[in-house]
Design a protein around this motif. Structure first.
Motif, short mmCIF file in Angstrom:
data_model
loop_
_atom_site.label_atom_id
_atom_site.label_comp_id
_atom_site.label_asym_id
_atom_site.label_seq_id
_atom_site.Cartn_x
_atom_site.Cartn_y
_atom_site.Cartn_z
N ALA A 100 30.35 45.01 30.72
CA ALA A 100 29.38 46.00 31.18
C ALA A 100 29.62 46.36 32.64
CB ALA A 100 27.96 45.46 30.98
N LYS A 101 30.05 45.40 33.46
CA LYS A 101 30.28 45.68 34.88
C LYS A 101 31.49 46.57 35.09
CE LYS A 101 29.68 43.15 38.28
NZ LYS A 101 29.87 42.15 39.36
N ALA A 102 32.52 46.38 34.29
CA ALA A 102 33.76 47.15 34.49
C ALA A 102 33.78 48.46 33.72
CB ALA A 102 34.96 46.29 34.08
N LEU A 103 32.87 48.64 32.77
CA LEU A 103 32.91 49.82 31.91
C LEU A 103 32.75 51.13 32.67
CD1 LEU A 103 33.32 50.56 28.97
CD2 LEU A 103 30.83 50.44 28.65
N PRO A 104 31.83 51.25 33.64
CA PRO A 104 31.74 52.51 34.40
C PRO A 104 33.04 52.89 35.09
CG PRO A 104 29.79 51.17 34.79
CD PRO A 104 30.76 50.31 34.03
N PHE A 105 33.71 51.90 35.66
CA PHE A 105 35.00 52.16 36.31
C PHE A 105 36.02 52.66 35.29
CE2 PHE A 105 39.24 50.58 37.30
CZ PHE A 105 39.46 51.13 38.55
N THR A 106 36.06 52.03 34.13
CA THR A 106 37.01 52.42 33.09
C THR A 106 36.77 53.85 32.62
OG1 THR A 106 37.16 50.12 32.32
CG2 THR A 106 37.89 51.83 30.80
N VAL A 107 35.51 54.19 32.36
CA VAL A 107 35.18 55.53 31.88
C VAL A 107 35.51 56.58 32.95
CG1 VAL A 107 33.31 57.03 31.13
CG2 VAL A 107 33.43 54.69 30.29
N LEU A 108 35.17 56.29 34.20
CA LEU A 108 35.41 57.24 35.28
C LEU A 108 36.89 57.53 35.45
CD1 LEU A 108 34.48 58.92 37.70
CD2 LEU A 108 34.58 56.83 39.08
N ILE A 109 37.72 56.48 35.53
CA ILE A 109 39.15 56.67 35.77
C ILE A 109 39.83 57.37 34.60
CG2 ILE A 109 41.33 55.49 36.17
CD1 ILE A 109 39.47 55.53 38.57
N LEU A 110 39.55 56.91 33.38
CA LEU A 110 40.24 57.49 32.22
C LEU A 110 39.76 58.90 31.94
CD1 LEU A 110 40.50 54.49 29.72
CD2 LEU A 110 42.22 55.42 31.27
N SER A 111 38.50 59.21 32.21
CA SER A 111 38.03 60.58 31.99
C SER A 111 38.76 61.57 32.89
CB SER A 111 36.52 60.66 32.21
OG SER A 111 36.19 60.37 33.56
N VAL A 112 39.12 61.14 34.09
CA VAL A 112 39.88 62.01 35.00
C VAL A 112 41.23 62.36 34.40
CG1 VAL A 112 40.98 62.13 37.26
CG2 VAL A 112 38.69 61.15 37.05
#
Length: 295
Positions: A166-178
């Motif tokens: 849960a802590k790393a998921l926002p980072f993952t979504v943000l980077i990959l969405s770019v």
């Protein structure tokens, strides 16, 4: 014509970066193979007695170094927490790898949907997801603990894995969405003409093209989990499930611990991350720079 940087300044800044990043690793390695009596004696050269691997032997086998078998030796300098390092490394590897896999399984499809499709509440949910890391972790410890205690997951690796994911998921979504957003729309239009479903478009086209980015993001998710301390400390149980960050903190809190033993534990804890970076460095470089060199 663009002028190049001054070679001297380039060398100077590169040297400073290497010193501040690689220096601690080198110092911990040196400190782990030099006995305390040499480290604390300024009149002796560091390698005047050669290399000493007794602390490594103690960490992996439990056999006390010869210098602490004497009657007058201070046994308090040998901490039992160092014996937990091998098991804690395995625990951290399992937790970090599981967190990385879950992040990619959940985050990659979510990032693709946020990047390529329009749906009700998209902006609101994306902003909520991206801004959620701004909430101080210390404010979440108690509610997270109560929630996991209700589920019976306190003291288990599964509970720590869920929190780290849960802590790393926002980072993952943000980077990959770019990266998904930068892909040419013509590729996906061609997939629609070939009667590909949304899942097939993601699995067969988008994901292979974003593989370097996925590898880089997975590495960072792994490192975030491997180095996380607060939730690991609160949610971990006994030594069988304790991550390496918690064990290292317990070892460092012992003010009497041997410097050589402490450096040994530090270097052992660093080695897995160094090996991981070496193997996936190509994905990291390509993943982070692909958006900058293409367009």
């Amino acid at each position: 014509m663009q002028r190049g940087l001054n070679p001297f300044l380039t060398f100077l800044f590169a040297t400073l970066i290497v010193m501040f990043t690689g220096g601690p690793v080198i110092l911990s390695l040196i400190g782990s193979v030099v006995p305390d009596r040499i480290l604390l004696d300024s009149s002796k050269a560091l390698f005047s007695e050669g290399l000493n691997f007794e602390t490594y032997r103690y960490v992996f086998t439990g056999q006390l170094p010869d210098s602490y078998l004497a009657e007058t030796a201070n046994r308090a300098m040998i901490s039992d927490a160092a014996r937990q390092v091998p098991q804690s490394l395995l625990n951290s590897g399992i937790i970090a790898f599981s967190s990385m896999v879950l992040n990619l399984l959940i985050g990659a499809p979510a990032a693709y949907v946020f990047a390529r499709y329009v749906f009700p509440g998209k902006k609101l949910t994306f902003m909520f997801l991206i801004l959620s890391p701004l909430v101080p972790a210390v404010a979440l410890v108690t509610p997270v603990y109560i929630m996991l205690q209700t589920l019976g997951l306190v003291g288990t690796q599964a509970g720590i894995i869920l929190v780290h994911t849960a802590k790393a998921l926002p980072f993952t979504v943000l980077i990959l969405s770019v990266f998904f957003r930068k892909m040419p729309a013509e590729i996906f239009e061609a997939a629609v003409l070939d009667h590909c479903s949304r899942f097939q478009t993601f699995w067969r086209i988008a994901l292979p093209l974003a593989l370097p980015s996925v590898g880089a993001t997975g590495l960072f998710a792994f490192m975030l989990s491997y180095s996380e301390y607060m939730f690991s400390m609160v949610l971990s149980g006994d030594a069988a499930t304790r991550p390496v960050s918690v064990v290292m903190a317990a070892l460092a809190r012992n003010t009497d611990v041997s410097w050589s033993l402490l450096n040994t534990a530090i270097f052992i804890a660093i080695v897995p991350t160094l090996v991981l970076v070496v193997f996936v460095w190509r994905f990291v470089v390509e993943g982070l720079l692909s958006g900058a060199v293409k367009g």
